[in-house]
Motif scaffolding. Structure first.
Motif, PDB file in Angstrom:
ATOM      1  N   ASN A 256     -35.753 -51.764  -1.823  1.00 48.31           N
ATOM      2  CA  ASN A 256     -34.610 -51.611  -2.741  1.00 48.31           C
ATOM      3  C   ASN A 256     -34.589 -50.196  -3.321  1.00 48.31           C
ATOM      4  O   ASN A 256     -33.534 -49.547  -3.409  1.00 48.31           O
ATOM      5  N   ALA A 257     -35.767 -49.743  -3.755  1.00 46.70           N
ATOM      6  CA  ALA A 257     -35.858 -48.426  -4.387  1.00 46.70           C
ATOM      7  C   ALA A 257     -35.459 -47.328  -3.406  1.00 46.70           C
ATOM      8  O   ALA A 257     -34.703 -46.413  -3.753  1.00 46.70           O
ATOM      9  N   GLU A 258     -35.969 -47.396  -2.183  1.00 42.10           N
ATOM     10  CA  GLU A 258     -35.681 -46.339  -1.205  1.00 42.10           C
ATOM     11  C   GLU A 258     -34.206 -46.333  -0.814  1.00 42.10           C
ATOM     12  O   GLU A 258     -33.592 -45.270  -0.653  1.00 42.10           O
ATOM     13  N   ALA A 259     -33.622 -47.536  -0.668  1.00 42.45           N
ATOM     14  CA  ALA A 259     -32.191 -47.619  -0.349  1.00 42.45           C
ATOM     15  C   ALA A 259     -31.348 -47.056  -1.490  1.00 42.45           C
ATOM     16  O   ALA A 259     -30.322 -46.401  -1.260  1.00 42.45           O
ATOM     17  N   THR A 260     -31.782 -47.274  -2.722  1.00 41.78           N
ATOM     18  CA  THR A 260     -31.071 -46.729  -3.881  1.00 41.78           C
ATOM     19  C   THR A 260     -31.146 -45.204  -3.901  1.00 41.78           C
ATOM     20  O   THR A 260     -30.127 -44.522  -4.122  1.00 41.78           O
ATOM     21  N   LEU A 261     -32.329 -44.664  -3.679  1.00 42.71           N
ATOM     22  CA  LEU A 261     -32.477 -43.207  -3.637  1.00 42.71           C
ATOM     23  C   LEU A 261     -31.593 -42.602  -2.558  1.00 42.71           C
ATOM     24  O   LEU A 261     -30.930 -41.576  -2.757  1.00 42.71           O
ATOM     25  N   PHE A 262     -31.566 -43.249  -1.412  1.00 43.30           N
ATOM     26  CA  PHE A 262     -30.734 -42.784  -0.297  1.00 43.30           C
ATOM     27  C   PHE A 262     -29.250 -42.777  -0.702  1.00 43.30           C
ATOM     28  O   PHE A 262     -28.532 -41.805  -0.451  1.00 43.30           O
ATOM     29  N   ALA A 263     -28.811 -43.857  -1.331  1.00 47.90           N
ATOM     30  CA  ALA A 263     -27.405 -43.952  -1.723  1.00 47.90           C
ATOM     31  C   ALA A 263     -27.039 -42.894  -2.759  1.00 47.90           C
ATOM     32  O   ALA A 263     -25.958 -42.285  -2.688  1.00 47.90           O
ATOM     33  N   LEU A 264     -27.919 -42.663  -3.717  1.00 50.28           N
ATOM     34  CA  LEU A 264     -27.619 -41.661  -4.748  1.00 50.28           C
ATOM     35  C   LEU A 264     -27.583 -40.257  -4.156  1.00 50.28           C
ATOM     36  O   LEU A 264     -26.830 -39.402  -4.627  1.00 50.28           O
ATOM     37  N   GLU A 265     -28.379 -40.010  -3.117  1.00 51.55           N
ATOM     38  CA  GLU A 265     -28.324 -38.713  -2.432  1.00 51.55           C
ATOM     39  C   GLU A 265     -27.009 -38.542  -1.679  1.00 51.55           C
ATOM     40  O   GLU A 265     -26.600 -37.418  -1.382  1.00 51.55           O
ATOM     41  N   HIS A 266     -26.348 -39.653  -1.358  1.00 50.92           N
ATOM     42  CA  HIS A 266     -25.053 -39.626  -0.667  1.00 50.92           C
ATOM     43  C   HIS A 266     -23.948 -40.148  -1.587  1.00 50.92           C
ATOM     44  O   HIS A 266     -23.008 -40.789  -1.134  1.00 50.92           O
TER      45      HIS A 266
END
Length: 360
Positions: A256-266
């Protein structure tokens, strides 16, 4: 002892009398019932995310990744000075944690109705009293009734969904300010639930800093990550520190955390999609305004509340035509003959308009 007798003995009576949160079967239908963001990642971002998730250390408990998410969200929301964030497994968990943290003897949770069902459910599951205050006929806050309820019940938590679910509107700011002040005088908390913030023209995130008893709660579900289950809540640092004590230590998974970081970067990609949905919302409003017998209410979310002559007939007719929406007429007397339409892709919205026209 039979299983039925065993359950009667060990399961709480109030739980046995409750209804579970209802989720409609949607296989084979155009799914426009749950305010989900309809856009999936483009193929190149899917591949990038998949590779990134594949590198995550799923053998370790989530620690640094959660700190990274908090730092990224701090920057993304422009968190005011003196404030802090905490994370939840969706905002549903945050609502439950708030009820747990504020469960002092005689505590009450108050919210306008119709509203998000989890406010009441979380209160009842925690053994707290819930007070619902009906909105006006045009779905505005009933200021006199709200102030009277605050005075009488002195709620530990007052929820204001901003915009509201299922009515999709923003409440009058002047009325809200007076409610915030009244709750403050009673030493309670006000929680602004901004689940639909990507589609709203207003927020309390910055205004919160001037009120130490105000919290702002959001979810990334409408941002486009409903399947990731990531919610966050902001407030005065000392207040968040206390509420955070009841949070399970590893409630956010590393994935969940990694997917969130990815989304915020995009975030620019997700902002582009939100703009499309806001534009589509206006197209739907115009189409609905042209339908005889249909009243569409103002919306600042990715849903539109509509009243039709026969909501059951319209809902069933749309479902037969392959479009699933939400029939909410039974949720509250103010919602008589009402349907809730999720704003989908341009293609889905055209199908929804045609299905509704044919089902009236």
């Amino acid at each position: 002892m039979s299983l039925a007798d065993r359950m009667q003995k060990v399961i709480r009576q109030d739980v046995q009398s409750m209804h579970a949160y209802a989720i409609q079967p949607s296989a084979g239908l155009v799914k426009l019932d749950a305010m989900e963001n309809p856009f999936r990642l483009p193929p190149e971002l899917q591949r990038e995310l998949g590779e990134r998730l594949g590198r995550v250390a799923i053998n370790r408990y989530p620690t640094q990744c959660v700190a990274d998410v908090l730092a990224a969200l701090n920057a993304y929301v422009k968190l005011p000075a003196g404030c802090k964030l905490m994370l939840g497994n969706g905002s549903d968990e945050l609502i439950s944690l708030l009820a747990m943290a504020c469960d002092v003897p005689g505590a009450t949770i108050l919210a306008p109705l119709p509203g998000f069902v989890m406010y009441e459910m979380s209160a009842r599951l925690q053994g707290l009293k819930f007070v619902g205050v009906p909105l006006t006929a045009d779905f505005e806050l009933d200021e006199a009734a709200m102030l009277a309820a605050i005075e009488q019940h002195r709620p530990a938590i007052t929820y204001i969904a901003y915009p509201n679910n299922p009515t999709a509107n923003l409440f009058d700011d002047a009325v809200i300010e007076r409610i915030v002040a009244a709750v403050g005088k009673q030493n309670g908390l006000v929680v602004f639930d901004e689940a639909y913030q990507p589609f709203s023209s207003k927020t309390w995130m910055q205004r919160m800093a001037a009120h130490e008893h105000v919290l702002v709660m959001r979810t990334l579900s409408k941002f486009g990550l409903a399947g990731v289950r990531l919610g966050y809540m902001a407030g005065a640092a000392a207040l968040i520190d206390e509420i955070d004590k009841v949070r399970p230590p590893y409630n956010i998974s590393v994935l969940n955390a990694e997917a969130t970081l990815f989304a915020l970067e995009h975030a620019d990609e997700f902002a582009r999609r939100a703009a499309i949905l806001r534009s589509e919302r206006e197209r739907l409003q115009k189409a609905l305004a042209a339908m005889p017998g249909v009243k569409a209410f103002p919306s600042e979310a990715n849903m539109i509340l509509v009243r039709v002559p026969d909501s059951k007939r319209a809902f069933e007719g749309m479902k037969q035509r392959g479009v699933l929406i939400k029939h909410i007429a039974g949720l509250h007397p103010l919602l008589a003959h009402c349907l809730r339409l999720t704003v989908g892709t341009p293609e889905e919205n055209t199908l929804m308009i045609d299905a509704l026209k044919a089902s009236l």
